[in-house]
Design an enzyme around this catalytic site. Sequence first.
Site, PDB file in Angstrom:
ATOM      1  CB  SER A   1      36.936  41.394  44.254  1.00 26.92           C
ATOM      2  OG  SER A   1      37.276  41.953  43.009  1.00 26.92           O
ATOM      3  CD  GLU A   2      33.333  43.407  42.902  1.00 25.93           C
ATOM      4  OE1 GLU A   2      32.924  44.100  43.847  1.00 25.93           O
ATOM      5  OE2 GLU A   2      34.489  43.485  42.447  1.00 25.93           O
ATOM      6  CB  THR A   3      31.920  36.612  38.835  1.00 24.47           C
ATOM      7  OG1 THR A   3      33.171  36.117  39.321  1.00 24.47           O
ATOM      8  CG2 THR A   3      31.554  35.902  37.552  1.00 24.47           C
TER       9      THR A   3
ATOM     10  CG  HIS B   1      36.480  45.940  39.361  1.00 23.78           C
ATOM     11  ND1 HIS B   1      35.972  45.342  40.490  1.00 23.78           N
ATOM     12  CD2 HIS B   1      37.016  44.940  38.615  1.00 23.78           C
ATOM     13  CE1 HIS B   1      36.200  44.035  40.426  1.00 23.78           C
ATOM     14  NE2 HIS B   1      36.831  43.765  39.310  1.00 23.78           N
TER      15      HIS B   1
END
Length: 279
Positions: A46-48, A77
């Site tokens: 979902s995120e990097t 997050h």
Amino acid sequence: MSERRFSQLDVFTAQPLRGNPLAVVHDATGLSESQMADFARWTNLSETTFLLPPTDAQADYRVRIFTPGGELPFAGHPTLGSCHAWLAASGRPQREGEVVQQCAVGLVRIRRDGARLAFAAPPLRRSGPVQEPALRAQVLASLKITDTQLLRLQWVDNGPGWMAALLPDAASVLALRPDFQAMAGLKLGVVGAHPAGGECQFEVRAFVPSLGVPEDPVTGSLNAGLAQWLIGDGLASARYVAAQGAALGRAGRVHVLAEGGEVWIGGDVTPVVSGTVTL
């Protein structure tokens, strides 16, 4: 290309594989925006995030946050996970007991809350009830619920563009089977209260299909906006725990505290993978 330190962490959980994973590339200096976007698509998380030297003298580090679908100005997050990774890599904050992160939304303060990290919720860019009938109709179609089930529809946008729907209870939230095609263009959070007396006061779900993330496991930015709304409107106490991720087989826990005019969003961070990545 060069080897760079790499971390993968599980955020909003003390138990590996039960929260929201985050990939972190340390010392991302020299990477282009397209390289960052390509790597974020490749990880398919979902995120990097990519850690960089700050350009603001008040900040301890700078972070860029990418989803598979593009860059975000802020996300919760990734904030907690990036801070944990930065500290674990011998990062030294300028101020005792507080880390200052620079991201596209500005400066975000992070502190230790016991064993957890917690970030100060950034101010809402847009708040108040959603007035547009077309948006309400789209939310109803997207969630496949009736108008009477949608108790409130509120803007809780602190950068990503969140809109939040309040349902009658946690069971209603968990029962949702959304229509992601109908949801096109929305960044939609859903919240409902658990029965009194349990570990968690609210159940939360987050849907962002336009960014390549149909459902996010655990979402700090959404919970930050929700907390400011729910506490501000007397719908939640000054301290509570929200559960998120059950629909995806996760068990995320978001610890919320309103104190001294600020809302703090906390959670455990659990390292899972460490090594190097060639970019």
